[in-house]
Enzyme design. Structure first.
Site, short mmCIF file in Angstrom:
data_model
loop_
_atom_site.label_atom_id
_atom_site.label_comp_id
_atom_site.label_asym_id
_atom_site.label_seq_id
_atom_site.Cartn_x
_atom_site.Cartn_y
_atom_site.Cartn_z
N ARG A 127 25.75 33.32 38.65
CA ARG A 127 26.89 33.86 39.57
C ARG A 127 26.06 33.78 40.79
O ARG A 127 25.95 34.59 41.64
CB ARG A 127 27.15 35.08 39.34
CG ARG A 127 28.74 35.20 38.79
CD ARG A 127 28.76 35.23 37.55
NE ARG A 127 30.03 34.93 36.74
CZ ARG A 127 31.01 35.57 36.62
NH1 ARG A 127 30.63 37.10 36.75
NH2 ARG A 127 32.14 35.18 36.12
N TYR A 234 27.19 42.86 38.43
CA TYR A 234 27.86 42.95 37.29
C TYR A 234 28.18 44.35 37.06
O TYR A 234 27.18 45.28 37.43
CB TYR A 234 27.18 42.43 36.00
CG TYR A 234 27.58 41.01 35.77
CD1 TYR A 234 29.07 40.58 35.69
CD2 TYR A 234 26.49 40.14 35.78
CE1 TYR A 234 29.08 39.19 35.51
CE2 TYR A 234 26.79 38.83 35.41
CZ TYR A 234 28.03 38.22 35.58
OH TYR A 234 28.20 37.14 35.33
P1 NAD Z 1 33.72 41.17 34.46
O1 NAD Z 1 34.59 40.23 33.81
O2 NAD Z 1 32.04 41.31 33.92
O3 NAD Z 1 34.40 42.74 34.60
C1 NAD Z 1 35.46 43.01 34.94
C2 NAD Z 1 35.26 44.01 36.07
O4 NAD Z 1 35.40 45.41 35.49
C3 NAD Z 1 34.22 44.14 36.85
O5 NAD Z 1 34.44 44.25 38.17
C4 NAD Z 1 33.63 45.56 36.44
O6 NAD Z 1 32.82 46.29 37.46
C5 NAD Z 1 34.72 46.28 36.24
N1 NAD Z 1 34.29 47.54 35.11
C6 NAD Z 1 33.56 47.71 34.21
N2 NAD Z 1 33.37 48.71 33.76
C7 NAD Z 1 34.27 49.45 34.33
C8 NAD Z 1 34.74 50.79 34.20
N3 NAD Z 1 34.21 51.73 33.48
N4 NAD Z 1 35.79 51.37 35.15
C9 NAD Z 1 36.32 50.52 35.83
N5 NAD Z 1 35.89 48.99 35.95
C10 NAD Z 1 34.86 48.65 35.37
O7 NAD Z 1 33.66 40.93 35.99
P2 NAD Z 1 33.28 39.36 36.75
O8 NAD Z 1 34.85 39.05 36.96
O9 NAD Z 1 32.43 38.69 35.94
O10 NAD Z 1 32.91 40.05 38.29
C11 NAD Z 1 31.82 40.75 38.41
C12 NAD Z 1 31.20 40.43 39.80
O11 NAD Z 1 30.58 39.16 39.94
C13 NAD Z 1 32.08 40.79 40.89
O12 NAD Z 1 31.38 41.26 42.02
C14 NAD Z 1 32.50 39.27 41.15
O13 NAD Z 1 32.73 39.09 42.70
C15 NAD Z 1 31.06 38.71 40.85
N6 NAD Z 1 31.14 37.28 40.61
C16 NAD Z 1 30.47 36.44 41.72
C17 NAD Z 1 30.30 34.91 41.60
C18 NAD Z 1 29.64 33.98 42.33
O14 NAD Z 1 28.97 34.37 43.29
N7 NAD Z 1 29.39 32.79 42.00
C19 NAD Z 1 31.27 34.40 40.49
C20 NAD Z 1 31.99 35.10 39.62
C21 NAD Z 1 31.72 36.73 39.79
#
Ligand code: NAD
Length: 381
Positions: A127, A234
């Site tokens: 990421r 994450y």
């Molecule tokens: P994910 O699919 O891993 O999880 C979905 C969401 O569920 C996450 O936001 C997580 O914090 C939340 N979660 C987990 N346990 C929880 C709980 N008990 N209660 C409430 N929420 C809970 O998430 P994702 O879409 O992969 O995103 C994770 C992070 O990575 C974010 O900050 C996103 O902005 C970042 N990201 C960055 C890039 C990049 O920089 N290229 C790309 C994709 C995602």
């Protein structure tokens, strides 16, 4: 270099790994692109379009695979669990780029080693800013987040927007999104566009700003979330006591909601159960839960994958492979991601697996028949 694109065989998989628009870029980089006849049909990309863009159509899968130096697929390995021998016709030392689900033991990985394949798992794209254009998980999460709201709206007995009509005022629907990662943020944006009143919650407090920038309200609970975020941004797995307290606090929020979208995930782990049967019991009649974590066990205790469970007049929907349900655009995004990944390994029209490149080394799971990342050895045995 022969790049082949087979049709996806996994049940219900309508996406294709490469769309016609990306073919010229690959050809320019020195590739001969071969597409299995009808590979893009289910997602709206016809053979004629591929031909116009410089690809060759091959009508026998066996012949197609036999030509491969590089195979581009949506699913291979454990992600295509029903077809362990699908790549048996590819020549030795070919390269496979696909979603592989490499954290799951699967007999196909034995074939990868036997055939001395080099395989890249797109789920492992880091990421980072440079890798963003290759990040299939984010692309597919965006599609799923969008679609989850449409499913919620279809199952709800309420309309989303506020309407002032001669027959009275209709209040906007209350949507609550749990987990504000890529899918959750897209769900929030979609629900807002449809006119709902949207609240969202995430254990990563860093997401508050993003939620608010979309015009939704960030729900805060009195919980110690200090250690909830890993260095990669994450969510981390929390203690059972944390989840218990979270469920307690969340019950009131659920009771106020017409549609709940759950997206909470912890990478590499089963999804945390955030909604128990008794919490569903406390929800209003007619409300809907769309559980985007259904494929990983579900955020709701009652979720059944690919089913809609009705409990005390609350519908709990457990959709499977939502990205495939918008296969045209999902394929467009996947194709952009996979071709960017592929082109990152081409230098002067030559194949160049540069292990100093963190994107390449993160995704490389096996190379010429040996497991590259030792932490995956148990799944390849
Ligand atoms: P994910 O699919 O891993 O999880 C979905 C969401 O569920 C996450 O936001 C997580 O914090 C939340 N979660 C987990 N346990 C929880 C709980 N008990 N209660 C409430 N929420 C809970 O998430 P994702 O879409 O992969 O995103 C994770 C992070 O990575 C974010 O900050 C996103 O902005 C970042 N990201 C960055 C890039 C990049 O920089 N290229 C790309 C994709 C995602």
């Amino acid at each position: 270099m022969n790049v082949v694109v087979p049709k996806e065989l996994f049940p219900g998989e309508l996406r294709v790994a490469l769309i016609p628009a990306q073919v010229p870029q690959l050809v320019q980089a020195g590739a001969h692109v071969f597409i299995e006849q009808g590979a893009g049909e289910a997602s709206g990309y016809i053979d004629e379009e591929y031909k116009k863009k410089g690809a060759e159509i091959v009508n026998s899968r066996k012949n197609l695979l036999a030509k491969a130096q590089v195979v581009l697929k949506v699913r291979a390995g454990a992600a295509d669990s029903e077809h362990p021998n699908d790549l048996k016709d590819v020549p030795e030392e070919a390269v496979v780029i696909a979603m592989l689900e490499p954290y799951m033991r699967h007999e196909s990985f034995g074939l990868f080693l036997k055939k001395k394949l080099t395989a890249f798992s797109l789920e492992r794209v880091p990421r980072t800013t440079r890798a963003q254009a290759m990040d299939v998980l984010s692309s597919m999460a965006s599609v799923a987040g969008y679609k989850s709201v449409l499913i919620g709206a279809m199952h709800s007995q309420k309309m989303f927007p506020m309407m002032m009509t001669a027959a009275g005022t209709i209040r906007s629907a209350e949507v609550f999104v749990i987990g504000a990662g890529v899918a959750g943020l897209q769900a929030i944006a979609t629900a807002k566009r449809l006119g709902a009143h949207v609240r969202a919650y995430d254990i990563r407090t860093a997401s508050k700003e993003q939620v608010e920038s979309l015009g939704a309200r960030f729900v805060e609970f009195d919980l110690d979330t200090g250690s909830s975020e890993s260095n990669q941004g994450y969510a981390k797995q929390m203690s059972e006591e944390f989840y218990r307290r979270q469920r307690e606090l969340m019950t009131a929020e659920l009771a106020k909601s017409d549609v709940v979208i759950t997206t909470a995930a912890v990478p590499g782990k089963k999804a945390p159960v955030l909604i128990t049967a008794s919490m569903v019991d406390a929800m209003t009649d007619g409300s809907v839960i769309v559980d985007l974590a259904a494929e990983r066990g579900g955020n709701c205790e009652l979720t059944k994958l690919n089913e809609t469970v009705v409990a005390k007049n609350v519908r709990v929907v457990g959709p499977n492979n939502l990205a495939s349900s918008s296969a045209y655009h999902a394929s467009q995004m996947f194709s952009k991601n996979i071709s960017t990944f592929f082109l990152n390994m081409i230098k002067d029209k030559q194949w160049n697996i540069d292990l100093e490149d963190d994107i390449i080394s993160s995704c490389l799971v096996c190379r010429n028949g040996s497991v590259f990342d030792e932490s995956l050895t148990e799944y390849f045995s």
